[in-house]
Motif scaffolding. Structure first.
Motif, PDB file in Angstrom:
ATOM      1  N   ALA A 101      55.023  -1.419  57.768  1.00 49.36           N
ATOM      2  CA  ALA A 101      54.876  -2.085  56.451  1.00 49.36           C
ATOM      3  C   ALA A 101      54.040  -2.921  56.207  1.00 49.36           C
ATOM      4  O   ALA A 101      53.538  -3.614  56.762  1.00 49.36           O
ATOM      5  N   VAL A 102      52.957  -2.834  55.014  1.00 49.82           N
ATOM      6  CA  VAL A 102      52.779  -3.717  54.504  1.00 49.82           C
ATOM      7  C   VAL A 102      52.791  -4.220  54.005  1.00 49.82           C
ATOM      8  O   VAL A 102      53.243  -3.840  51.922  1.00 49.82           O
ATOM      9  N   GLU A 103      53.033  -5.755  53.736  1.00 45.73           N
ATOM     10  CA  GLU A 103      54.138  -6.261  52.381  1.00 45.73           C
ATOM     11  C   GLU A 103      53.112  -6.115  50.983  1.00 45.73           C
ATOM     12  O   GLU A 103      53.523  -5.812  49.616  1.00 45.73           O
ATOM     13  N   TYR A 104      51.553  -6.606  51.134  1.00 40.86           N
ATOM     14  CA  TYR A 104      50.249  -6.695  49.488  1.00 40.86           C
ATOM     15  C   TYR A 104      49.746  -5.346  50.108  1.00 40.86           C
ATOM     16  O   TYR A 104      48.380  -5.619  50.172  1.00 40.86           O
ATOM     17  N   ALA A 105      49.702  -4.705  50.313  1.00 37.17           N
ATOM     18  CA  ALA A 105      49.096  -3.507  50.369  1.00 37.17           C
ATOM     19  C   ALA A 105      47.665  -3.523  49.358  1.00 37.17           C
ATOM     20  O   ALA A 105      48.728  -3.271  47.835  1.00 37.17           O
ATOM     21  N   GLU A 106      46.619  -2.810  49.786  1.00 35.23           N
ATOM     22  CA  GLU A 106      45.808  -3.107  48.493  1.00 35.23           C
ATOM     23  C   GLU A 106      46.110  -1.216  47.899  1.00 35.23           C
ATOM     24  O   GLU A 106      47.017  -0.808  48.643  1.00 35.23           O
ATOM     25  N   THR A 107      45.891  -1.494  46.965  1.00 37.04           N
ATOM     26  CA  THR A 107      46.307  -0.514  45.738  1.00 37.04           C
ATOM     27  C   THR A 107      45.411   0.319  45.150  1.00 37.04           C
ATOM     28  O   THR A 107      44.018  -0.379  44.977  1.00 37.04           O
ATOM     29  N   HIS A 108      45.234   1.488  44.672  1.00 37.45           N
ATOM     30  CA  HIS A 108      44.024   2.495  43.450  1.00 37.45           C
ATOM     31  C   HIS A 108      45.146   3.572  43.304  1.00 37.45           C
ATOM     32  O   HIS A 108      45.996   3.431  43.178  1.00 37.45           O
ATOM     33  N   SER A 109      44.206   4.172  42.368  1.00 35.09           N
ATOM     34  CA  SER A 109      45.134   5.468  41.559  1.00 35.09           C
ATOM     35  C   SER A 109      44.529   6.509  41.812  1.00 35.09           C
ATOM     36  O   SER A 109      43.258   6.871  41.740  1.00 35.09           O
ATOM     37  N   LEU A 110      45.649   7.428  41.839  1.00 35.22           N
ATOM     38  CA  LEU A 110      44.619   9.296  42.132  1.00 35.22           C
ATOM     39  C   LEU A 110      45.274   9.810  41.019  1.00 35.22           C
ATOM     40  O   LEU A 110      46.618   9.357  41.173  1.00 35.22           O
ATOM     41  N   LYS A 111      44.526  11.177  40.609  1.00 33.54           N
ATOM     42  CA  LYS A 111      44.845  11.936  39.119  1.00 33.54           C
ATOM     43  C   LYS A 111      45.127  12.762  40.182  1.00 33.54           C
ATOM     44  O   LYS A 111      44.731  13.198  40.392  1.00 33.54           O
ATOM     45  N   PHE A 112      46.754  13.540  39.057  1.00 31.96           N
ATOM     46  CA  PHE A 112      46.911  14.559  39.444  1.00 31.96           C
ATOM     47  C   PHE A 112      47.164  15.410  37.461  1.00 31.96           C
ATOM     48  O   PHE A 112      47.516  14.891  37.047  1.00 31.96           O
ATOM     49  N   LYS A 113      46.732  16.760  37.752  1.00 33.76           N
ATOM     50  CA  LYS A 113      46.476  16.945  36.337  1.00 33.76           C
ATOM     51  C   LYS A 113      48.424  17.642  36.390  1.00 33.76           C
ATOM     52  O   LYS A 113      49.621  17.538  37.066  1.00 33.76           O
ATOM     53  N   LYS A 114      48.780  17.195  35.140  1.00 34.34           N
ATOM     54  CA  LYS A 114      50.191  17.200  34.592  1.00 34.34           C
ATOM     55  C   LYS A 114      50.764  18.067  34.850  1.00 34.34           C
ATOM     56  O   LYS A 114      52.060  18.553  35.092  1.00 34.34           O
ATOM     57  N   THR A 115      49.647  19.092  34.722  1.00 35.87           N
ATOM     58  CA  THR A 115      50.550  20.852  34.466  1.00 35.87           C
ATOM     59  C   THR A 115      51.313  21.148  36.282  1.00 35.87           C
ATOM     60  O   THR A 115      52.202  21.890  36.098  1.00 35.87           O
ATOM     61  N   SER A 116      50.274  20.992  36.934  1.00 36.49           N
ATOM     62  CA  SER A 116      50.877  21.406  39.234  1.00 36.49           C
ATOM     63  C   SER A 116      51.751  19.934  38.942  1.00 36.49           C
ATOM     64  O   SER A 116      52.472  20.015  39.777  1.00 36.49           O
ATOM     65  N   LEU A 117      51.971  18.823  38.547  1.00 32.94           N
ATOM     66  CA  LEU A 117      53.458  17.955  38.373  1.00 32.94           C
ATOM     67  C   LEU A 117      54.606  18.667  38.014  1.00 32.94           C
ATOM     68  O   LEU A 117      55.454  18.383  38.210  1.00 32.94           O
ATOM     69  N   ARG A 118      54.006  19.151  36.469  1.00 31.85           N
ATOM     70  CA  ARG A 118      55.372  19.790  35.643  1.00 31.85           C
ATOM     71  C   ARG A 118      55.788  20.771  36.748  1.00 31.85           C
ATOM     72  O   ARG A 118      56.701  20.852  36.749  1.00 31.85           O
ATOM     73  N   ARG A 119      55.655  21.537  37.211  1.00 31.06           N
ATOM     74  CA  ARG A 119      55.526  22.854  38.033  1.00 31.06           C
ATOM     75  C   ARG A 119      56.158  22.984  38.953  1.00 31.06           C
ATOM     76  O   ARG A 119      57.058  23.605  39.574  1.00 31.06           O
ATOM     77  N   ARG A 120      55.610  21.485  39.019  1.00 34.21           N
ATOM     78  CA  ARG A 120      56.689  21.313  40.687  1.00 34.21           C
ATOM     79  C   ARG A 120      57.796  20.202  40.238  1.00 34.21           C
ATOM     80  O   ARG A 120      58.842  20.606  41.407  1.00 34.21           O
TER      81      ARG A 120
END
Length: 230
Positions: free
Chosen positions: A105-124
């Motif tokens: 585990a990395v306590e202070y892992a660098e972060t970024h953002s990935l975009k996912f279609k809301k329709t895909s997440l909703r279907r799932r």
């Protein structure tokens, strides 16, 4: 109109520039056998009624598969979506072990953002859930997950289901170690195993979740894997 040779080339090119899984998605939506797409790519043998689906799934203008004047360079479809159609999922530099040991585990892992279609997440069924993305390291989950693949998981779903992939945690030498493994719900209890056990000598056999020496904690259920196509 395009001749069949050029149409086949364009279909193959469109798929080559698309994310992994696009061919399977096209086959499902067209309700055809995935092997039929091989004929599209080699002979240009595509039913014209499937072109709108092919275009949308590969991000091309439909005219690209019909009009010689539309080239590879100007064939991209104009996006009609906005940022409101997408959900941001936090991606961490944290690795999860697939083989060759776990990833600490990395306590202070660098972060970024990935975009996912809301329709895909909703279907799932995971829209607005606490999602995260880690990255695989090792080879003991091949061919399902390869070294460097992105792994999206739901940290609120820790109920173990047989055959499902999970991000799990075990005690490490200094810090907790993360892995991705497949659940096995047996009469004897819950176990976790590698898809490719020869990829990691420490996971040649499934490990019990309630092991007294090395107990396993479920961190979240894996829902999506993204990586480079071969």
């Amino acid at each position: 109109m395009l001749d069949n040779h050029e149409l086949a080339r364009r279909i193959s090119y469109a798929f080559s520039q698309s994310p992994r899984g696009t061919k399977a998605a096209v086959a499902r939506e067209c309700e055809i056998n995935p092997q039929a797409i091989t004929g599209w790519e080699t002979k240009g043998a595509i039913d014209k009624r499937f072109i709108p689906i092919l275009a949308r799934r590969t991000g091309r203008r439909p005219e690209y598969f019909l009009d010689p004047a539309v080239t590879d360079r100007n064939s991209a479809a104009i996006s009609e979506t906005s940022n409101d159609d997408y959900a941001d999922v936090v991606g961490y530099s944290q690795a999860v072990g697939l083989g060759a040991g776990g990833a600490e585990a990395v306590e202070y892992a660098e972060t970024h953002s990935l975009k996912f279609k809301k329709t895909s997440l909703r279907r799932r069924g995971i829209l607005n859930r606490p999602l995260a993305v880690y990255y695989g390291r090792g080879d003991s989950m091949e061919p399902t997950i390869k070294d460097g693949d992105a792994i999206l998981f739901d940290t609120s779903d820790t109920r173990v289901v047989d055959g499902v992939l999970y991000v799990i945690q075990m005690d490490g030498a200094a810090n907790p170690e993360y892995y991705v493994k497949r659940a096995m719900v047996l009469d004897a209890g819950i176990y976790f195993a590698s898809d490719n056990p020869v990829g990691d000598h420490s996971w040649k056999k499934p490990k019990a979740m309630d092991s007294k020496k090395h107990p396993i904690t479920v961190i979240g259920r894996v829902h999506w894997i993204g990586g480079w196509a071969d």
